[in-house]
Design an enzyme around this catalytic site. Structure first.
Site, PDB file in Angstrom:
ATOM      1  N   GLY A   1       0.836  -1.207   0.000  1.00  0.00           N
ATOM      2  CA  GLY A   1       0.000   0.000   0.000  1.00  0.00           C
ATOM      3  C   GLY A   1       0.862   1.245   0.000  1.00  0.00           C
ATOM      4  O   GLY A   1       2.094   1.173   0.119  1.00  0.00           O
ATOM      5  N   LEU A   2       0.208   2.382  -0.135  1.00  0.00           N
ATOM      6  CA  LEU A   2       0.896   3.670  -0.197  1.00  0.00           C
ATOM      7  C   LEU A   2       1.673   3.969   1.079  1.00  0.00           C
ATOM      8  O   LEU A   2       1.408   3.384   2.137  1.00  0.00           O
ATOM      9  CB  LEU A   2      -0.141   4.785  -0.396  1.00  0.00           C
ATOM     10  CG  LEU A   2      -0.922   4.793  -1.720  1.00  0.00           C
ATOM     11  CD1 LEU A   2      -2.062   5.813  -1.638  1.00  0.00           C
ATOM     12  CD2 LEU A   2       0.006   5.108  -2.884  1.00  0.00           C
ATOM     13  N   SER A   3       2.619   4.879   0.972  1.00  0.00           N
ATOM     14  CA  SER A   3       3.291   5.399   2.157  1.00  0.00           C
ATOM     15  C   SER A   3       2.238   6.005   3.084  1.00  0.00           C
ATOM     16  O   SER A   3       1.330   6.700   2.622  1.00  0.00           O
ATOM     17  CB  SER A   3       4.295   6.472   1.720  1.00  0.00           C
ATOM     18  OG  SER A   3       5.002   6.959   2.831  1.00  0.00           O
TER      19      SER A   3
ATOM     20  N   SER B   1      -0.118   4.477   4.539  1.00  0.00           N
ATOM     21  CA  SER B   1      -1.409   3.779   4.507  1.00  0.00           C
ATOM     22  C   SER B   1      -1.622   2.963   5.779  1.00  0.00           C
ATOM     23  O   SER B   1      -2.750   2.602   6.115  1.00  0.00           O
ATOM     24  CB  SER B   1      -1.500   2.864   3.275  1.00  0.00           C
ATOM     25  OG  SER B   1      -0.468   1.892   3.299  1.00  0.00           O
TER      26      SER B   1
ATOM     27  N   SER C   1       2.991  -0.822   8.247  1.00  0.00           N
ATOM     28  CA  SER C   1       3.835  -1.234   9.382  1.00  0.00           C
ATOM     29  C   SER C   1       3.028  -1.291  10.676  1.00  0.00           C
ATOM     30  O   SER C   1       3.193  -2.209  11.487  1.00  0.00           O
ATOM     31  CB  SER C   1       5.004  -0.269   9.563  1.00  0.00           C
ATOM     32  OG  SER C   1       5.840  -0.302   8.439  1.00  0.00           O
TER      33      SER C   1
ATOM     34  N   SER D   1       5.866  -1.747  -2.203  1.00  0.00           N
ATOM     35  CA  SER D   1       5.806  -2.706  -3.335  1.00  0.00           C
ATOM     36  C   SER D   1       4.753  -2.293  -4.359  1.00  0.00           C
ATOM     37  O   SER D   1       3.728  -2.963  -4.520  1.00  0.00           O
ATOM     38  CB  SER D   1       5.570  -4.135  -2.831  1.00  0.00           C
ATOM     39  OG  SER D   1       4.536  -4.230  -1.876  1.00  0.00           O
TER      40      SER D   1
END
Lengths: 220, 220
Positions: free
Chosen positions: B43-45, B47, B50, B117
């Site tokens: 997914g996007l930064s 999102s 982590s 990714s």
């Protein structure tokens, strides 16, 4: 600047809460009943690195510990499939193995690596890489080259002598013996059980695993 | 021809015996009480990859399972420290993460990866890499880019808008949404606990872990 590091730490949105307590390495180790560490087997081709690592793994598993062998096969066909056998590529090969082994140790596993790793500098770099000094256990799988050559299970020495494999460690490429390995086993002297016992005893004495042998279990 | 593959299989010397039964993946999984697998969060930064992976890990640990998070930080400073953010380097980044995640799954761990990714092709390559089809669980951490940008915990979107970070995913580099992710979580709708529950429920329903929740334990 890494995008991948930009995910969390603090979140403005109330919909995503910052998770304070990740599972720590200590918590994993306590749960598992052993310390994470890298058991780095180094030695000539056919010295017995993989055989010994596999035997140690079996012993550890039978006592209920979690270990895993990283071997040349897996790596040369996978992560390091883009690398050859030049000095630079060997160095990069070992660097990557070291980084992966470190991750396994961080996850709480006893990870066993079976790579020739002929250069002292490369091995020392892995030693410097791990989080705690005691995370790196260098195991010199010592065996005279003539004994390795007599074993020659895959005919690699024969091919090297015939000039079909250039830069073959022990023949026309150097093997730099460890100067201060934590463990040295002599596979031309002791059998595999004896050598494995030596490694297990080290782990016990230095409290990587319980000082008392655990009851053996064949279930699961 | 790999030297590192030349160690064993058959030994001429009686001093080193070929070890027939290595510890199998199945034996590890039975012992651990769960299947090994790769939980691939994409997914996007900002999102919430982590955050979510860490929460799932906590939940799994509290039920006694062995999981480990591989994140961008560890990799960009370690194994993939030699890579940048060009399309080629991003592809190589994900290839290496995939290879390492595969090793963890083979070792019997539930490994959680938290990388943007952005390319479908790269993720599909990891899917094709793992040993069993069910080893790869793609989890789309879905969140509209304007919500991610509003969160912007490290000010990366701001820098990207100012032209200080070129090729920033979602701004001037593409993010290719998964077409058939095993799980899609919407972090702009559900909170982290809800999203984590969705992942755990999937693991339970598909028998990666026990179908019944395990008693929670805080000891070790």
């Amino acid at each position: 600047m890494s995008e991948d590091t930009g995910d969390v730490k603090q979140q403005r949105s109330t919909n995503v809460t910052w998770v304070e307590s990740a599972v720590t390495r200590e918590a994993r180790e306590t749960r598992r009943g052993h310390r994470g560490a890298v058991l780095w087997f180094t030695g000539l081709s056919a010295s017995g690195k993989s055989t010994l690592a596999t035997e140690v793994e079996k012993e550890l598993f039978s006592e209920g510990y979690f270990s895993y062998v990283l071997d040349g096969d897996n790596f040369r066909h996978g992560l390091n499939g883009d690398l050859g056998f030049s000095p630079e590529d060997r160095t990069e090969n070992i660097r990557r193995v070291g980084e992966v082994a470190k991750l396994f140790a961080e996850s709480g596993a006893l990870v066993l690596t079976a790579f020739i790793s002929p250069y002292r500098r490369d091995r020392d770099r892995v030693r410097a890489l791990v989080t705690r000094p005691q995370d790196f256990i260098e195991i010199h799988v010592s065996c005279p080259v003539n004994v390795c050559e007599a074993r020659d299970p895959k005919g690699l020495y024969k091919k090297a002598r015939a000039g079909e494999i250039p830069n073959f460690t022990g023949i026309d490429a150097p093997y730099e013996k460890p100067r201060e390995a934590e463990i040295t086993v002599e596979t031309d002297v002791g059998d595999v059980k004896t050598c494995a016992r030596q490694v297990i005893d080290f782990l016990r004495t230095h409290e990587y695993i319980s000082q008392k042998p655990q009851p053996r279990s064949n279930k699961g």
